[in-house]
Motif scaffolding. Structure first.
Motif, PDB file in Angstrom:
ATOM      1  N   GLY A 160       0.814  -1.204   0.000  1.00 57.74           N
ATOM      2  CA  GLY A 160       0.000   0.000   0.000  1.00 57.74           C
ATOM      3  C   GLY A 160       0.847   1.253   0.000  1.00 57.74           C
ATOM      4  N   GLU A 161       1.964   1.214   0.739  1.00 55.40           N
ATOM      5  CA  GLU A 161       2.853   2.384   0.768  1.00 55.40           C
ATOM      6  C   GLU A 161       3.415   2.674  -0.626  1.00 55.40           C
ATOM      7  OE1 GLU A 161       2.965   0.521   4.853  1.00 55.40           O
ATOM      8  OE2 GLU A 161       3.031  -0.173   2.768  1.00 55.40           O
TER       9      GLU A 161
ATOM     10  N   LEU B  50      -7.471   4.592  -6.111  1.00 50.87           N
ATOM     11  CA  LEU B  50      -7.083   3.225  -5.773  1.00 50.87           C
ATOM     12  C   LEU B  50      -8.298   2.528  -5.179  1.00 50.87           C
ATOM     13  CD1 LEU B  50      -3.669   4.110  -4.095  1.00 50.87           C
ATOM     14  CD2 LEU B  50      -3.961   3.053  -6.347  1.00 50.87           C
ATOM     15  N   SER B  51      -8.729   1.420  -5.793  1.00 57.43           N
ATOM     16  CA  SER B  51      -9.937   0.715  -5.349  1.00 57.43           C
ATOM     17  C   SER B  51      -9.615  -0.742  -5.060  1.00 57.43           C
ATOM     18  CB  SER B  51     -11.019   0.778  -6.431  1.00 57.43           C
ATOM     19  OG  SER B  51     -11.272   2.119  -6.809  1.00 57.43           O
ATOM     20  N   PRO B  52     -10.112  -1.296  -3.946  1.00 54.84           N
ATOM     21  CA  PRO B  52      -9.834  -2.700  -3.645  1.00 54.84           C
ATOM     22  C   PRO B  52     -10.639  -3.633  -4.565  1.00 54.84           C
ATOM     23  CG  PRO B  52     -11.318  -1.767  -2.022  1.00 54.84           C
ATOM     24  CD  PRO B  52     -10.892  -0.629  -2.897  1.00 54.84           C
ATOM     25  N   LEU B  53     -10.054  -4.796  -4.888  1.00 52.14           N
ATOM     26  CA  LEU B  53     -10.760  -5.807  -5.682  1.00 52.14           C
ATOM     27  C   LEU B  53     -10.112  -7.160  -5.443  1.00 52.14           C
ATOM     28  CD1 LEU B  53      -9.734  -5.833  -9.438  1.00 52.14           C
ATOM     29  CD2 LEU B  53      -8.453  -4.572  -7.742  1.00 52.14           C
TER      30      LEU B  53
ATOM     31  N   GLN C 232      -7.177  -1.857  -7.819  1.00 55.94           N
ATOM     32  CA  GLN C 232      -7.303  -1.305  -9.173  1.00 55.94           C
ATOM     33  C   GLN C 232      -6.844   0.143  -9.155  1.00 55.94           C
ATOM     34  OE1 GLN C 232     -10.665  -2.006 -12.026  1.00 55.94           O
ATOM     35  NE2 GLN C 232     -11.002   0.190 -11.731  1.00 55.94           N
ATOM     36  N   LEU C 233      -5.821   0.415  -9.940  1.00 51.18           N
ATOM     37  CA  LEU C 233      -5.310   1.775 -10.104  1.00 51.18           C
ATOM     38  C   LEU C 233      -6.000   2.393 -11.321  1.00 51.18           C
ATOM     39  CD1 LEU C 233      -3.179   4.074  -9.624  1.00 51.18           C
ATOM     40  CD2 LEU C 233      -1.681   2.792 -11.166  1.00 51.18           C
TER      41      LEU C 233
END
Length: 401
Positions: free
Chosen positions: A268-269, A288-291, A301-302
């Motif tokens: 994440g960093e 930035l979205s979690p998937l 997802q960037l």
């Protein structure tokens, strides 16, 4: 009105002029507009052409004194001709801009200042008439946005005043420097031998066009402008006149490139650091979205929104520095509310507020966070309290319900 140039067989000045005539430009109006150019006797004509199942127009510039004209002119001489021609302000500005770009490109090729460049082929009457005629034609047809496809990359050599030059000519590459022009394989494979993109054609699109397809368009007219060479395919340029599918109304309209990648190989960093790098490099927005990916691995997802001119560099930055194997890219239409910043008086002092507008109508107001943060620190108040007070003051100030 917008126009899209499909350069499947390249582009030259006379091909574009022929396409404009084929798409409905009035020949008499063109002749009248060019009649003021102090170039001696010349006439623009058209002829119908059929080749490989396609039908269109070939534009011809004929010298009426019956002699070949190979004048060598400097940029200043050509500018004087165009300024004396009595053209519309738009056509004059476009023609001058194309010749200035050509002079800058030729200057880089020959290591001269633009004003010292002497045009040979491009300084002749037919080339001046082609470039000026294209500028006039776009104006006559009401084209306000010009788009251009990828350009076909051919090979071989072409004659010039300096002898045989490699194809594409050095001036073509120089003219296209700094643009978003993309080369693709030419049609015909080994048959694509010889010049398909001329310096004149390259200069017109490099100066006046954007190198991508409109996201949406309603086709109104299609024109085909034929070149002089006979090739194993129809040697023509396709011009599509179109309108956008809906009016912009009170909002601005533009196009952006959306870049996406699913990433599961960095921390994440590292993703936060990459997002900062992308914003610093010109990205309009980064999210930035979690998937979940295959085998239900957690991933991110960037998504990056970028100006089309900057998208390629941002995509390469993602591939280089994120560990991803690739990205998805697509052109998207965007509708944008007008934004404006103003300073108003509030119970906590002068503060900046951001307005969202549709035309002149204010849709919403938002406090400027940095001003609210400073006021919160100075008055010993929570920042949310300050923001709400400023928001209420702004709504009252502008009369927003």
């Amino acid at each position: 009105m917008l126009a899209y140039l499909d350069c499947f067989s390249g582009i030259s000045g006379d091909m574009l002029l022929g396409a404009l005539l084929d798409a409905g430009m009035d020949l008499a109006a063109l002749r009248a507009a060019l009649s003021g150019l102090p170039l001696g006797g010349f006439e623009v004509a058209r002829e119908a052409v059929s080749s490989h199942g396609l039908h269109g127009t070939r534009a011809l510039v004929r010298l009426t004194d019956g002699e070949e004209e190979h004048a060598h002119r400097t940029l200043a001489e050509i500018e004087a001709v165009i300024r004396a021609g009595g053209l519309s302000a738009t056509a004059e500005a476009h023609a001058l801009a194309v010749f200035c770009r050509l002079a800058e490109a030729e200057g880089r090729v020959h290591q001269q200042a633009p004003e010292a460049v002497t045009f040979h082929e491009v300084g002749a009457v037919d080339s001046i008439a082609d470039i000026t005629g294209v500028a006039v034609g776009l104006d006559l047809l009401g084209v306000t946005e010009l788009y251009c496809s990828e350009l076909p990359l051919s090979a071989g050599q072409a004659p010039s005043a300096h002898g045989l030059l490699p194809v594409p000519a050095p001036a073509v590459y120089a003219v296209l420097e700094g643009t978003d022009a993309i080369w693709r394989d030419a049609p015909g494979g080994d048959a694509a031998w010889g010049e398909l993109v001329t310096p004149t054609g390259a200069a017109i699109v490099a100066t006046l066009a954007r190198f991508h397809r409109p996201a949406r368009m309603r086709v109104r007219q299609v024109g085909y402008g034929f070149g002089r060479r006979e090739l194993p395919w129809a040697n023509c340029l396709r011009l599509v006149l179109a309108e956008t599918t809906e009016p912009a109304g009170d909002f601005e309209r533009d196009e952006v490139t959306v870049i996406e990648s699913n990433i599961d190989s960095v921390t994440g960093e590292a993703l936060g650091w990459l997002a900062e790098r992308l914003l610093a490099a010109g990205a309009l927005d980064v999210t930035l979205s979690p998937l979940s990916m295959k085998k239900f691995r957690p991933a991110t997802q960037l998504t990056v929104i970028a100006r089309p001119a900057e998208a390629r560099a941002l995509a390469e930055l993602i591939v280089r520095e994120s560990g991803t194997l690739g990205v998805r890219m697509g052109l998207r239409e965007r509708l944008i509310a007008t934004r404006r910043e103003e300073v108003i008086e509030t119970p906590l002092g002068p503060m900046r507020v951001k307005l969202k507008l549709a035309g002149e109508r204010i849709l919403s107001v938002a406090p400027e966070y940095e001003d609210c943060r400073a006021a919160a620190a100075a008055n010993g108040l929570p920042v949310e309290v300050v923001m709400e007070r400023v928001r209420l003051a702004a709504r009252h100030h502008f009369g927003v319900e």
